[in-house]
Scaffold this motif. Sequence first.
Motif, PDB file in Angstrom:
ATOM      1  N   HIS A 150      -3.755  -6.191  -3.171  1.00  0.00           N
ATOM      2  CA  HIS A 150      -5.009  -5.515  -2.853  1.00  0.00           C
ATOM      3  C   HIS A 150      -5.630  -4.950  -4.133  1.00  0.00           C
ATOM      4  N   GLU A 192      -8.596  -2.203  -4.015  1.00  0.00           N
ATOM      5  CA  GLU A 192      -8.109  -0.896  -3.571  1.00  0.00           C
ATOM      6  C   GLU A 192      -7.275  -0.229  -4.663  1.00  0.00           C
ATOM      7  N   ASP A 219       0.831  -1.207   0.000  1.00  0.00           N
ATOM      8  CA  ASP A 219       0.000   0.000   0.000  1.00  0.00           C
ATOM      9  C   ASP A 219       0.865   1.257   0.000  1.00  0.00           C
TER      10      ASP A 219
END
Length: 280
Positions: free
Chosen positions: A239, A242, A199
Amino acid sequence: MFIIRYGTLAHTAGCLPLKELTAALQTYNIDFVQLALSKAVQDIDLSPGKLSPGLASYIGEQFDRAGIRIGVLGCYINPIHPDPAVRRSEIDRFKEHLRYARQFGAPMVATETGAFTTFQEIDPYRYEEIGWDALKVTIEELAEEAEKWGVFLGLEGVSTHTLSSPAKMRRILDEVPSSSIGVVFDPCNLIGEEVHLQDEIVDQSFSLFGDRIILAHLKGIYEDGGRIRHGAPGAGLFHTAEFLNKLEAHKPMIDVSLEDVTSLEIRDTVNLLRNLRKSL
């Protein structure tokens, strides 16, 4: 909501005669392809020096009749090859792709940037600096050629390559300030083994060069016996939802090329990703 358009590598269908290739890709429910000529087209000699406006237009027309855009020409050279003669040959091949990209209907030609350890044996202390200088000189030449023909030079960062981080991608964009340079953003390639930092790496990428992204690649990250491998998008440790949400916020309707997916998986993968977007 603007819709992300999905495509894949043309040679996902194999290396086939051109009309068989487009017929196979037509069944995939995709919007575009990333076309690496020598890997995908079996029945036409596409070696260096063979391209012409007529040949490029003919190939583009076959894809257009199948309802599939050629979103990008893939010409993955080693722009820092340690042998100057080989490097010159690679650069010339890439420049040929830039000259004819528009006849194919493609707005960009893409490449990665060579392993950052390329010059380690030559100079174990300064090898990264030497590699960077070689890359910069090559990119300057390719960017100038791209500007002449009104197409983009797409640069893809990889965690083990010269452009190994978001910061280094930003650096090359600053040091070669050409508007013809765009970023092919493959988050999984930049993440590498640092899955726990994914992230942070994705957010830093959007912060540093989100406005310069011209194409995204998408795959999945999987753990297999303690080792990280890549596979079909939409599952695994990456992810995905996202990332697509952030990508759409920065670049609505961008092309996303699916990688590490087989011909048997492609339709289900496209449907999975489209349903994932709907759920968001």
